[in-house]
Motif scaffolding. Structure first.
Motif, PDB file in Angstrom:
ATOM      1  N   GLY A   1      -8.723 -26.614 -29.988  1.00 37.86           N
ATOM      2  CA  GLY A   1      -8.656 -27.233 -28.848  1.00 37.86           C
ATOM      3  C   GLY A   1      -7.668 -28.302 -28.822  1.00 37.86           C
ATOM      4  O   GLY A   1      -7.228 -28.747 -29.754  1.00 37.86           O
ATOM      5  N   GLY A   2      -7.542 -28.886 -27.979  1.00 39.31           N
ATOM      6  CA  GLY A   2      -6.256 -29.481 -27.227  1.00 39.31           C
ATOM      7  C   GLY A   2      -5.335 -28.728 -26.260  1.00 39.31           C
ATOM      8  O   GLY A   2      -4.468 -27.759 -27.055  1.00 39.31           O
ATOM      9  N   ALA A   3      -4.573 -29.876 -25.662  1.00 40.32           N
ATOM     10  CA  ALA A   3      -4.204 -28.951 -24.027  1.00 40.32           C
ATOM     11  C   ALA A   3      -2.823 -28.156 -24.336  1.00 40.32           C
ATOM     12  O   ALA A   3      -2.452 -27.367 -24.284  1.00 40.32           O
ATOM     13  CB  ALA A   3      -3.240 -30.046 -23.437  1.00 40.32           C
ATOM     14  N   PRO A   4      -1.952 -28.508 -25.925  1.00 39.51           N
ATOM     15  CA  PRO A   4      -0.957 -27.901 -26.117  1.00 39.51           C
ATOM     16  C   PRO A   4      -1.226 -25.862 -26.885  1.00 39.51           C
ATOM     17  O   PRO A   4      -0.318 -25.148 -27.053  1.00 39.51           O
ATOM     18  CB  PRO A   4      -0.157 -28.604 -27.526  1.00 39.51           C
ATOM     19  N   THR A   5      -2.641 -26.263 -27.242  1.00 38.29           N
ATOM     20  CA  THR A   5      -3.200 -25.132 -27.815  1.00 38.29           C
ATOM     21  C   THR A   5      -3.515 -24.047 -26.822  1.00 38.29           C
ATOM     22  O   THR A   5      -3.559 -23.844 -25.536  1.00 38.29           O
ATOM     23  CB  THR A   5      -4.137 -25.454 -28.662  1.00 38.29           C
ATOM     24  N   SER A   6      -3.190 -23.002 -27.553  1.00 39.92           N
ATOM     25  CA  SER A   6      -3.833 -21.659 -26.624  1.00 39.92           C
ATOM     26  C   SER A   6      -4.569 -20.139 -27.544  1.00 39.92           C
ATOM     27  O   SER A   6      -4.805 -20.473 -28.941  1.00 39.92           O
ATOM     28  CB  SER A   6      -2.729 -21.059 -26.053  1.00 39.92           C
ATOM     29  N   GLU A   7      -4.992 -19.427 -26.733  1.00 39.97           N
ATOM     30  CA  GLU A   7      -5.926 -18.612 -27.489  1.00 39.97           C
ATOM     31  C   GLU A   7      -4.685 -17.967 -28.626  1.00 39.97           C
ATOM     32  O   GLU A   7      -4.744 -17.364 -29.798  1.00 39.97           O
ATOM     33  CB  GLU A   7      -6.054 -17.077 -26.062  1.00 39.97           C
ATOM     34  N   ASP A   8      -3.265 -17.692 -27.953  1.00 43.52           N
ATOM     35  CA  ASP A   8      -2.414 -17.028 -28.876  1.00 43.52           C
ATOM     36  C   ASP A   8      -1.951 -17.975 -29.578  1.00 43.52           C
ATOM     37  O   ASP A   8      -1.954 -17.278 -30.626  1.00 43.52           O
ATOM     38  CB  ASP A   8      -1.389 -16.592 -27.935  1.00 43.52           C
ATOM     39  N   PHE A   9      -2.009 -19.195 -29.752  1.00 41.70           N
ATOM     40  CA  PHE A   9      -1.801 -19.918 -30.329  1.00 41.70           C
ATOM     41  C   PHE A   9      -2.744 -20.218 -32.417  1.00 41.70           C
ATOM     42  O   PHE A   9      -2.774 -19.472 -33.581  1.00 41.70           O
ATOM     43  CB  PHE A   9      -1.402 -21.320 -30.196  1.00 41.70           C
ATOM     44  N   ALA A  10      -4.268 -19.891 -31.377  1.00 36.38           N
ATOM     45  CA  ALA A  10      -4.847 -19.728 -32.207  1.00 36.38           C
ATOM     46  C   ALA A  10      -5.117 -18.653 -32.993  1.00 36.38           C
ATOM     47  O   ALA A  10      -5.435 -18.215 -34.335  1.00 36.38           O
ATOM     48  CB  ALA A  10      -6.282 -19.454 -31.723  1.00 36.38           C
ATOM     49  N   LYS A  11      -4.436 -17.624 -32.473  1.00 35.48           N
ATOM     50  CA  LYS A  11      -4.832 -16.215 -32.971  1.00 35.48           C
ATOM     51  C   LYS A  11      -3.396 -15.708 -34.088  1.00 35.48           C
ATOM     52  O   LYS A  11      -3.076 -15.667 -35.105  1.00 35.48           O
ATOM     53  CB  LYS A  11      -3.867 -15.349 -31.868  1.00 35.48           C
ATOM     54  N   LYS A  12      -2.379 -17.283 -33.842  1.00 33.39           N
ATOM     55  CA  LYS A  12      -1.236 -17.247 -35.059  1.00 33.39           C
ATOM     56  C   LYS A  12      -1.234 -17.794 -35.645  1.00 33.39           C
ATOM     57  O   LYS A  12      -1.234 -16.958 -37.098  1.00 33.39           O
ATOM     58  CB  LYS A  12      -0.101 -17.447 -34.589  1.00 33.39           C
ATOM     59  N   ILE A  13      -2.138 -18.647 -36.166  1.00 34.45           N
ATOM     60  CA  ILE A  13      -2.509 -19.553 -37.014  1.00 34.45           C
ATOM     61  C   ILE A  13      -4.644 -18.600 -37.810  1.00 34.45           C
ATOM     62  O   ILE A  13      -4.194 -19.584 -38.271  1.00 34.45           O
ATOM     63  CB  ILE A  13      -2.874 -20.887 -36.921  1.00 34.45           C
ATOM     64  N   GLY A  14      -4.497 -18.200 -37.304  1.00 30.03           N
ATOM     65  CA  GLY A  14      -5.964 -17.771 -37.594  1.00 30.03           C
ATOM     66  C   GLY A  14      -7.457 -17.784 -37.150  1.00 30.03           C
ATOM     67  O   GLY A  14      -8.213 -18.216 -38.134  1.00 30.03           O
ATOM     68  N   ALA A  15      -6.810 -19.305 -36.483  1.00 29.31           N
ATOM     69  CA  ALA A  15      -8.271 -19.814 -36.298  1.00 29.31           C
ATOM     70  C   ALA A  15      -9.630 -18.786 -35.075  1.00 29.31           C
ATOM     71  O   ALA A  15      -9.214 -17.608 -35.395  1.00 29.31           O
ATOM     72  CB  ALA A  15      -7.930 -20.578 -35.149  1.00 29.31           C
ATOM     73  N   ASP A  16     -10.917 -19.251 -35.501  1.00 32.73           N
ATOM     74  CA  ASP A  16     -11.876 -17.938 -35.090  1.00 32.73           C
ATOM     75  C   ASP A  16     -11.324 -18.288 -33.518  1.00 32.73           C
ATOM     76  O   ASP A  16     -11.985 -17.526 -32.843  1.00 32.73           O
ATOM     77  CB  ASP A  16     -12.958 -18.366 -35.232  1.00 32.73           C
ATOM     78  N   VAL A  17     -11.651 -19.232 -32.819  1.00 30.54           N
ATOM     79  CA  VAL A  17     -12.340 -20.023 -31.375  1.00 30.54           C
ATOM     80  C   VAL A  17     -11.117 -20.642 -30.810  1.00 30.54           C
ATOM     81  O   VAL A  17     -10.674 -21.686 -31.510  1.00 30.54           O
ATOM     82  CB  VAL A  17     -13.071 -20.195 -31.478  1.00 30.54           C
ATOM     83  N   TYR A  18     -10.444 -19.699 -30.169  1.00 36.12           N
ATOM     84  CA  TYR A  18      -9.548 -21.310 -29.193  1.00 36.12           C
ATOM     85  C   TYR A  18     -10.950 -21.620 -28.064  1.00 36.12           C
ATOM     86  O   TYR A  18     -11.282 -21.021 -27.259  1.00 36.12           O
ATOM     87  CB  TYR A  18      -8.089 -21.350 -28.820  1.00 36.12           C
ATOM     88  N   ALA A  19     -10.892 -23.156 -27.582  1.00 34.58           N
ATOM     89  CA  ALA A  19     -11.591 -23.207 -26.069  1.00 34.58           C
ATOM     90  C   ALA A  19     -10.736 -24.126 -25.338  1.00 34.58           C
ATOM     91  O   ALA A  19     -10.148 -25.620 -25.695  1.00 34.58           O
ATOM     92  CB  ALA A  19     -13.507 -23.698 -26.603  1.00 34.58           C
TER      93      ALA A  19
END
Ligand code: B12
Length: 225
Positions: A192-210
Protein backbone atom coordinates in the motif's frame (compact mmCIF):
# COMPACT_ATOMS: atom_id res chain seq x y z
CA UNK A 1 -19.81 16.22 16.39
CA UNK A 2 -18.74 17.15 12.86
CA UNK A 3 -17.32 20.34 14.43
CA UNK A 4 -14.66 18.17 16.06
CA UNK A 5 -13.62 16.76 12.71
CA UNK A 6 -13.38 20.21 11.14
CA UNK A 7 -11.51 21.67 14.13
CA UNK A 8 -9.02 18.79 14.32
CA UNK A 9 -8.48 18.98 10.57
CA UNK A 10 -7.93 22.74 10.71
CA UNK A 11 -5.37 22.33 13.49
CA UNK A 12 -3.53 19.60 11.57
CA UNK A 13 -3.34 21.87 8.54
CA UNK A 14 -2.09 24.64 10.85
CA UNK A 15 0.52 22.29 12.37
CA UNK A 16 -0.78 23.12 15.84
CA UNK A 17 -0.01 20.18 18.10
CA UNK A 18 -1.39 21.59 21.35
CA UNK A 19 -2.80 24.71 22.96
CA UNK A 20 0.63 26.27 23.62
CA UNK A 21 1.83 25.66 20.09
CA UNK A 22 1.56 28.68 17.78
CA UNK A 23 0.91 26.83 14.53
CA UNK A 24 0.62 28.79 11.28
CA UNK A 25 -2.92 30.08 11.75
CA UNK A 26 -3.04 33.22 13.89
CA UNK A 27 -6.77 32.84 14.49
CA UNK A 28 -6.10 29.64 16.45
CA UNK A 29 -3.61 31.22 18.91
CA UNK A 30 -4.29 30.18 22.51
CA UNK A 31 -7.06 27.80 21.49
CA UNK A 32 -6.93 24.01 21.97
CA UNK A 33 -4.67 22.19 19.51
CA UNK A 34 -4.85 18.66 18.07
CA UNK A 35 -4.02 16.88 21.36
CA UNK A 36 -6.70 18.68 23.37
CA UNK A 37 -9.31 18.40 20.62
CA UNK A 38 -8.75 14.67 20.07
CA UNK A 39 -8.89 14.01 23.82
CA UNK A 40 -12.09 16.04 24.04
CA UNK A 41 -13.64 14.18 21.10
CA UNK A 42 -12.75 10.85 22.71
CA UNK A 43 -14.27 11.99 26.03
CA UNK A 44 -17.45 12.79 24.16
CA UNK A 45 -17.50 9.30 22.65
CA UNK A 46 -16.70 10.28 19.09
CA UNK A 47 -15.65 7.08 17.28
CA UNK A 48 -11.84 6.76 16.94
CA UNK A 49 -12.17 5.40 13.40
CA UNK A 50 -14.28 8.42 12.46
CA UNK A 51 -11.58 10.68 13.87
CA UNK A 52 -9.05 8.83 11.70
CA UNK A 53 -11.12 8.90 8.54
CA UNK A 54 -12.87 12.23 8.83
CA UNK A 55 -10.19 14.39 10.42
CA UNK A 56 -6.64 12.97 10.35
CA UNK A 57 -6.55 11.54 6.83
CA UNK A 58 -8.32 14.45 5.07
CA UNK A 59 -6.22 16.91 7.09
CA UNK A 60 -3.00 15.31 5.87
CA UNK A 61 -4.37 15.13 2.31
CA UNK A 62 -4.94 18.88 2.37
CA UNK A 63 -1.38 19.38 3.65
CA UNK A 64 -0.17 17.29 0.69
CA UNK A 65 -2.09 19.53 -1.72
CA UNK A 66 -0.60 22.66 -0.15
CA UNK A 67 2.88 21.16 -0.50
CA UNK A 68 2.22 20.27 -4.14
CA UNK A 69 1.05 23.80 -4.84
CA UNK A 70 4.19 25.24 -3.26
CA UNK A 71 2.33 26.87 -0.38
CA UNK A 72 3.87 24.57 2.26
CA UNK A 73 7.50 23.63 2.84
CA UNK A 74 8.83 20.33 4.17
CA UNK A 75 9.02 21.90 7.65
CA UNK A 76 5.30 22.70 7.43
CA UNK A 77 4.54 19.10 6.41
CA UNK A 78 6.56 17.86 9.38
CA UNK A 79 4.58 20.01 11.82
CA UNK A 80 1.34 18.55 10.48
CA UNK A 81 2.81 15.05 10.52
CA UNK A 82 3.65 15.49 14.20
CA UNK A 83 0.02 16.46 14.88
CA UNK A 84 -1.21 13.26 13.20
CA UNK A 85 1.31 11.11 15.09
CA UNK A 86 0.22 12.59 18.41
CA UNK A 87 -3.43 12.05 17.53
CA UNK A 88 -2.75 8.45 16.46
CA UNK A 89 -0.98 7.80 19.79
CA UNK A 90 -4.11 8.92 21.65
CA UNK A 91 -6.40 6.77 19.48
CA UNK A 92 -4.22 3.66 19.40
CA UNK A 93 -5.28 2.11 22.74
CA UNK A 94 -8.93 2.66 21.82
CA UNK A 95 -8.52 0.85 18.54
CA UNK A 96 -6.92 -2.18 20.15
CA UNK A 97 -9.49 -4.64 21.35
CA UNK A 98 -8.57 -7.15 23.99
CA UNK A 99 -9.12 -10.90 23.81
CA UNK A 100 -9.37 -10.99 20.03
CA UNK A 101 -8.32 -14.32 18.55
CA UNK A 102 -5.08 -13.93 16.55
CA UNK A 103 -5.52 -13.73 12.79
CA UNK A 104 -1.81 -14.32 12.25
CA UNK A 105 1.57 -12.63 12.46
CA UNK A 106 2.05 -9.53 10.34
CA UNK A 107 5.40 -7.93 9.59
CA UNK A 108 5.04 -4.30 8.54
CA UNK A 109 7.64 -1.96 7.09
CA UNK A 110 8.16 1.16 5.06
CA UNK A 111 10.64 0.18 2.36
CA UNK A 112 14.28 1.24 2.15
CA UNK A 113 14.87 4.91 1.34
CA UNK A 114 11.37 5.96 2.40
CA UNK A 115 10.70 7.79 5.65
CA UNK A 116 6.93 8.23 5.36
CA UNK A 117 5.23 6.38 8.20
CA UNK A 118 1.94 8.08 9.03
CA UNK A 119 -0.15 5.84 6.77
CA UNK A 120 1.78 2.72 7.74
CA UNK A 121 1.29 3.45 11.43
CA UNK A 122 -2.44 3.90 10.93
CA UNK A 123 -2.69 0.64 8.99
CA UNK A 124 -0.62 -1.19 11.65
CA UNK A 125 -2.89 0.10 14.40
CA UNK A 126 -6.10 -0.87 12.62
CA UNK A 127 -4.77 -4.35 11.76
CA UNK A 128 -3.64 -4.84 15.34
CA UNK A 129 -7.04 -3.69 16.53
CA UNK A 130 -8.61 -6.32 14.30
CA UNK A 131 -6.60 -9.23 15.66
CA UNK A 132 -3.39 -9.35 13.65
CA UNK A 133 -0.14 -9.60 15.66
CA UNK A 134 1.72 -6.76 14.02
CA UNK A 135 5.47 -6.34 14.28
CA UNK A 136 6.33 -2.95 12.83
CA UNK A 137 9.93 -2.73 11.64
CA UNK A 138 9.74 1.03 11.07
CA UNK A 139 10.86 3.14 8.13
CA UNK A 140 13.54 2.72 5.49
CA UNK A 141 13.80 -1.00 6.15
CA UNK A 142 16.20 -3.01 4.01
CA UNK A 143 14.93 -6.07 2.13
CA UNK A 144 17.21 -8.50 3.98
CA UNK A 145 15.96 -7.29 7.35
CA UNK A 146 12.37 -7.97 6.31
CA UNK A 147 13.17 -11.41 4.92
CA UNK A 148 15.25 -12.37 7.98
CA UNK A 149 12.42 -11.30 10.27
CA UNK A 150 10.01 -13.36 8.20
CA UNK A 151 12.18 -16.45 8.63
CA UNK A 152 12.70 -15.82 12.34
CA UNK A 153 9.03 -15.28 13.18
CA UNK A 154 7.33 -17.54 10.62
CA UNK A 155 4.98 -14.63 9.99
CA UNK A 156 1.93 -15.16 7.79
CA UNK A 157 1.77 -11.67 6.29
CA UNK A 158 4.21 -9.03 5.07
CA UNK A 159 2.90 -5.46 4.76
CA UNK A 160 4.94 -3.00 2.71
CA UNK A 161 4.44 0.73 2.50
CA UNK A 162 5.94 3.25 0.06
CA UNK A 163 4.99 6.86 -0.62
CA UNK A 164 7.57 7.67 -3.25
CA UNK A 165 7.55 6.58 -6.88
CA UNK A 166 11.26 5.85 -6.50
CA UNK A 167 11.03 3.69 -3.37
CA UNK A 168 7.98 1.67 -4.47
CA UNK A 169 10.40 -0.23 -6.73
CA UNK A 170 11.98 -1.75 -3.58
CA UNK A 171 8.77 -3.75 -3.05
CA UNK A 172 9.42 -5.99 -6.06
CA UNK A 173 12.98 -6.54 -4.88
CA UNK A 174 11.73 -7.67 -1.47
CA UNK A 175 9.43 -10.22 -3.14
CA UNK A 176 12.34 -11.43 -5.30
CA UNK A 177 14.48 -11.90 -2.20
CA UNK A 178 11.65 -13.82 -0.52
CA UNK A 179 11.59 -16.13 -3.55
CA UNK A 180 15.36 -16.54 -3.56
CA UNK A 181 15.35 -17.40 0.15
CA UNK A 182 12.52 -19.90 -0.26
CA UNK A 183 9.98 -18.07 1.93
CA UNK A 184 7.72 -16.52 -0.70
CA UNK A 185 4.90 -19.01 -0.13
CA UNK A 186 5.06 -18.62 3.63
CA UNK A 187 3.43 -15.20 3.69
CA UNK A 188 0.77 -13.15 1.94
CA UNK A 189 2.36 -9.93 0.72
CA UNK A 190 0.13 -6.89 1.08
CA UNK A 191 1.27 -3.56 -0.33
CA UNK A 192 0.00 0.00 0.00
CA UNK A 193 0.89 3.67 -0.18
CA UNK A 194 -0.27 6.44 -2.49
CA UNK A 195 1.80 5.64 -5.63
CA UNK A 196 1.03 1.90 -5.55
CA UNK A 197 -1.95 0.28 -7.27
CA UNK A 198 -3.64 -2.99 -8.13
CA UNK A 199 -1.72 -3.09 -11.43
CA UNK A 200 1.58 -2.43 -9.71
CA UNK A 201 0.88 -5.21 -7.21
CA UNK A 202 0.25 -7.62 -10.11
CA UNK A 203 3.40 -6.47 -11.88
CA UNK A 204 5.66 -7.18 -8.90
CA UNK A 205 3.86 -10.35 -7.79
CA UNK A 206 2.33 -9.04 -4.54
CA UNK A 207 -0.79 -10.84 -3.34
CA UNK A 208 -2.86 -7.91 -2.14
CA UNK A 209 -2.99 -4.18 -2.88
CA UNK A 210 -5.08 -2.13 -0.50
CA UNK A 211 -5.80 1.57 -0.66
CA UNK A 212 -6.17 1.91 3.10
CA UNK A 213 -6.44 -0.09 6.30
CA UNK A 214 -10.11 -0.96 5.91
CA UNK A 215 -9.65 -2.07 2.32
CA UNK A 216 -6.77 -4.26 3.59
CA UNK A 217 -8.95 -5.84 6.27
CA UNK A 218 -11.61 -6.82 3.73
CA UNK A 219 -9.14 -8.16 1.18
CA UNK A 220 -7.06 -10.10 3.72
CA UNK A 221 -10.20 -11.68 5.08
CA UNK A 222 -10.95 -12.97 1.55
CA UNK A 223 -7.38 -14.23 1.11
CA UNK A 224 -7.69 -16.18 4.32
CA UNK A 225 -10.62 -17.98 3.23
C1 B12 B 1 3.82 14.02 5.45
C2 B12 B 1 4.68 13.91 4.21
C3 B12 B 1 6.06 13.92 4.37
C4 B12 B 1 6.72 13.90 5.77
C5 B12 B 1 6.64 12.43 6.30
C6 B12 B 1 6.53 12.38 7.81
C7 B12 B 1 6.19 11.01 8.27
N1 B12 B 1 6.57 10.75 9.51
O1 B12 B 1 5.61 10.19 7.58
C8 B12 B 1 8.17 14.36 5.41
C9 B12 B 1 8.28 15.85 5.58
C10 B12 B 1 9.30 13.67 6.19
C11 B12 B 1 8.24 14.06 3.91
C12 B12 B 1 9.45 13.93 3.24
C13 B12 B 1 9.53 13.78 1.87
N2 B12 B 1 8.52 13.76 0.99
CO1 B12 B 1 6.70 13.63 1.53
N3 B12 B 1 4.80 13.77 1.81
C14 B12 B 1 4.09 13.84 2.90
C15 B12 B 1 2.58 14.00 2.52
C16 B12 B 1 2.22 15.48 2.64
C17 B12 B 1 1.57 13.23 3.33
C18 B12 B 1 1.78 11.72 3.45
C19 B12 B 1 0.85 11.22 4.51
O2 B12 B 1 1.24 11.04 5.66
N4 B12 B 1 -0.45 11.10 4.17
C20 B12 B 1 -1.50 10.71 5.13
C21 B12 B 1 -1.56 9.18 5.28
C22 B12 B 1 -2.72 8.79 6.21
O3 B12 B 1 -1.83 8.66 4.00
P1 B12 B 1 -0.88 7.62 3.26
O4 B12 B 1 0.53 7.76 3.74
O5 B12 B 1 -1.12 7.68 1.80
O6 B12 B 1 -1.37 6.22 3.82
C23 B12 B 1 -2.64 5.67 3.53
C24 B12 B 1 -2.64 4.81 2.24
O7 B12 B 1 -1.66 5.18 1.30
C25 B12 B 1 -2.50 3.42 2.74
N5 B12 B 1 -1.18 2.83 3.05
C26 B12 B 1 0.01 3.41 3.30
N6 B12 B 1 0.93 2.48 3.57
C27 B12 B 1 0.33 1.27 3.52
C28 B12 B 1 0.81 -0.02 3.71
C29 B12 B 1 -0.05 -1.10 3.58
C30 B12 B 1 0.45 -2.47 3.79
C31 B12 B 1 -1.42 -0.87 3.23
C32 B12 B 1 -2.33 -1.99 3.05
C33 B12 B 1 -1.91 0.43 3.02
C34 B12 B 1 -1.03 1.49 3.18
O8 B12 B 1 -3.24 3.46 3.94
C35 B12 B 1 -2.96 4.69 4.62
C36 B12 B 1 -4.09 5.03 5.53
O9 B12 B 1 -5.25 5.38 4.81
C37 B12 B 1 2.60 13.48 1.05
C38 B12 B 1 1.52 14.06 0.13
C39 B12 B 1 0.37 13.11 -0.10
N7 B12 B 1 -0.66 13.65 -0.67
O10 B12 B 1 0.43 11.92 0.18
C40 B12 B 1 4.02 13.89 0.60
C41 B12 B 1 4.69 13.12 -0.51
C42 B12 B 1 4.45 11.62 -0.38
N8 B12 B 1 6.18 13.41 -0.31
C43 B12 B 1 6.78 13.61 -1.37
C44 B12 B 1 8.17 13.92 -1.44
C45 B12 B 1 8.72 14.24 -2.82
C46 B12 B 1 8.97 13.92 -0.29
C47 B12 B 1 10.48 14.20 -0.23
C48 B12 B 1 11.32 13.51 -1.34
C49 B12 B 1 10.67 15.71 -0.21
C50 B12 B 1 12.10 16.18 -0.31
N9 B12 B 1 12.39 16.85 -1.42
O11 B12 B 1 12.89 15.93 0.56
C51 B12 B 1 10.85 13.65 1.17
C52 B12 B 1 11.29 12.17 1.12
C53 B12 B 1 11.80 11.68 2.42
C54 B12 B 1 11.99 10.18 2.36
N10 B12 B 1 13.19 9.73 2.07
O12 B12 B 1 11.05 9.44 2.53
C55 B12 B 1 5.91 13.44 -2.61
C56 B12 B 1 6.15 12.11 -3.33
C57 B12 B 1 6.18 12.29 -4.83
C58 B12 B 1 6.33 10.99 -5.51
N11 B12 B 1 5.32 10.67 -6.29
O13 B12 B 1 7.27 10.27 -5.36
C59 B12 B 1 4.48 13.63 -2.01
C60 B12 B 1 3.36 12.89 -2.77
C61 B12 B 1 4.21 15.16 -2.04
C62 B12 B 1 4.19 15.74 -3.45
N12 B12 B 1 3.05 15.82 -4.07
O14 B12 B 1 5.21 16.09 -3.98
N13 B12 B 1 7.00 13.92 3.38
Amino acid sequence: MSDFFEEIKRNIIAGKVDQEDEGFDGDLAGKPGVIELVNQAVDENVSPTDILNKALTPGMEEVGRKYEEGEYTIADMLASAECVSEATNILKPLLLKEDVQSKGKFIMATVEGDLHDIGKNIVSTILQGSGYEVEDLGTSVKADKIVNKLKETNANFVGLSALLTTTMERMGEIIELMEKEGVRDQATVCIGGAPTSEDFAKKIGADVYAKDAFDALGKLEKTAG
